[in-house]
Design a protein around this motif. Sequence first.
Motif, PDB file in Angstrom:
ATOM      1  N   THR A 167       0.851  -1.187   0.000  1.00 21.28           N
ATOM      2  CA  THR A 167       0.000   0.000   0.000  1.00 21.28           C
ATOM      3  C   THR A 167       0.888   1.238   0.000  1.00 21.28           C
ATOM      4  OG1 THR A 167      -1.935   1.024   1.064  1.00 21.28           O
ATOM      5  CG2 THR A 167      -0.214   0.160   2.520  1.00 21.28           C
ATOM      6  N   ASN A 168       0.271   2.411   0.063  1.00 22.16           N
ATOM      7  CA  ASN A 168       1.031   3.661   0.152  1.00 22.16           C
ATOM      8  C   ASN A 168       0.088   4.787   0.548  1.00 22.16           C
ATOM      9  OD1 ASN A 168      -0.407   4.280  -2.188  1.00 22.16           O
ATOM     10  ND2 ASN A 168       1.367   4.960  -3.348  1.00 22.16           N
ATOM     11  N   ASP A 169       0.577   6.028   0.526  1.00 21.18           N
ATOM     12  CA  ASP A 169      -0.332   7.162   0.721  1.00 21.18           C
ATOM     13  C   ASP A 169      -0.286   8.142  -0.446  1.00 21.18           C
ATOM     14  OD1 ASP A 169       1.946   8.706   1.106  1.00 21.18           O
ATOM     15  OD2 ASP A 169       1.426   9.381   3.112  1.00 21.18           O
ATOM     16  N   ASP A 170       0.623   7.918  -1.407  1.00 21.24           N
ATOM     17  CA  ASP A 170       0.699   8.789  -2.584  1.00 21.24           C
ATOM     18  C   ASP A 170      -0.335   8.419  -3.642  1.00 21.24           C
ATOM     19  OD1 ASP A 170       2.754  10.282  -1.550  1.00 21.24           O
ATOM     20  OD2 ASP A 170       4.338   9.159  -2.560  1.00 21.24           O
TER      21      ASP A 170
ATOM     22  N   ALA B 191      -7.967  -0.227  -5.826  1.00 20.71           N
ATOM     23  CA  ALA B 191      -7.902   1.196  -5.514  1.00 20.71           C
ATOM     24  C   ALA B 191      -9.027   1.516  -4.543  1.00 20.71           C
ATOM     25  CB  ALA B 191      -8.039   2.033  -6.779  1.00 20.71           C
ATOM     26  N   VAL B 192      -8.657   1.908  -3.338  1.00 21.04           N
ATOM     27  CA  VAL B 192      -9.620   2.210  -2.285  1.00 21.04           C
ATOM     28  C   VAL B 192      -9.806   3.711  -2.196  1.00 21.04           C
ATOM     29  CG1 VAL B 192     -10.043   2.081   0.211  1.00 21.04           C
ATOM     30  CG2 VAL B 192      -9.014   0.132  -0.983  1.00 21.04           C
ATOM     31  N   HIS B 193     -11.054   4.149  -2.215  1.00 19.85           N
ATOM     32  CA  HIS B 193     -11.339   5.580  -2.099  1.00 19.85           C
ATOM     33  C   HIS B 193     -11.364   5.933  -0.611  1.00 19.85           C
ATOM     34  CE1 HIS B 193     -12.342   6.329  -6.387  1.00 19.85           C
ATOM     35  NE2 HIS B 193     -12.562   5.015  -6.354  1.00 19.85           N
ATOM     36  N   GLY B 194     -10.191   5.892  -0.032  1.00 21.05           N
ATOM     37  CA  GLY B 194     -10.034   6.112   1.393  1.00 21.05           C
ATOM     38  C   GLY B 194      -8.582   6.305   1.747  1.00 21.05           C
ATOM     39  N   THR B 195      -8.256   6.094   2.994  1.00 19.42           N
ATOM     40  CA  THR B 195      -6.936   6.375   3.536  1.00 19.42           C
ATOM     41  C   THR B 195      -6.050   5.123   3.526  1.00 19.42           C
ATOM     42  OG1 THR B 195      -7.547   5.787   5.791  1.00 19.42           O
ATOM     43  CG2 THR B 195      -8.035   8.045   5.077  1.00 19.42           C
ATOM     44  N   PRO B 196      -4.748   5.293   3.778  1.00 14.84           N
ATOM     45  CA  PRO B 196      -3.885   4.114   3.910  1.00 14.84           C
ATOM     46  C   PRO B 196      -4.342   3.162   5.010  1.00 14.84           C
ATOM     47  CG  PRO B 196      -2.560   6.077   3.614  1.00 14.84           C
ATOM     48  CD  PRO B 196      -3.970   6.550   3.794  1.00 14.84           C
ATOM     49  N   ALA B 197      -4.828   3.696   6.129  1.00 16.64           N
ATOM     50  CA  ALA B 197      -5.342   2.826   7.185  1.00 16.64           C
ATOM     51  C   ALA B 197      -6.546   2.036   6.693  1.00 16.64           C
ATOM     52  CB  ALA B 197      -5.702   3.647   8.421  1.00 16.64           C
TER      53      ALA B 197
END
Length: 268
Positions: free
Chosen positions: A10-13, A63-69
């Motif tokens: 995963t990532n946050d970018d 692809a999740v429409h949300g945060t890394p958590a």
Amino acid sequence: MSDDLEILLTNDDGIDSTGIRALYDALSERANVTVVAPADDRSACGRSLSHEVEVDERELGYAVHGTPADCVVAGLAELGPVPDLVVAGCNKGANLGEYVLGRSGTISAAVEAAFFDVPAIATSMYVPAAGTSLAETDLTAADYAEATRVTSYLAEHALGAGVFDHAAYLNVNVPVADGDPAPIEITRPSKRYEMDAERNGAHVTLKDRVWEDMNPESLPDPEGTDRRAVVEGRISVSPLTAPHSTNGHEALDALAETYLETVRSTDR
């Protein structure tokens, strides 16, 4: 690295970033990699969590429409096989110092994995801005060569070496690839903190002044810290724990013991 090794990446970018593609290509050569990453850039969102998120299937993965958590919870509990390791990154920009541990989406993904008792590696790359903003700095897959090399090495060897018997996750920061591989230094997060704010009418601008002085010759961070290691061209690996430990003290015990007596006398 064994083909039987399962990795959740995963990532946050965001799932379309160059950094996650570079890590995916490197890790998938020797492991089964499932990608569950934010649909767009969710940098600096910390461990913010959603109650419900939409999920798209992309060429690289989910692809999740949300945060890394969100991605880690969805990936570990529903979308993928149970992994041996969670890898977050590679983040465009370093995640250095104690004060960023709760802010970074990259690191927060690793912390979320730790609560599932799954070891994790969070990898970020220090990019000297040289007068331009990080967002305006274009990077290619080749620039991430140092990050992919060390992350692959740690993914292959850390589990068997017992590293995660003592650390919940590794915060890895690397310099931009520049020829020969850089050495690894085991570090601790820097305690340096220099946040500031300036008001201009109805607006307040928050400024992180730590990044204003990253010159190796004048850097105030001491030896052994993550920031000094990276600025001087070494790979920083900080072994960290989660959840955070408590720090009891006799003074606080005494306050707890006198609490009821004090409030009852005040209420009379």
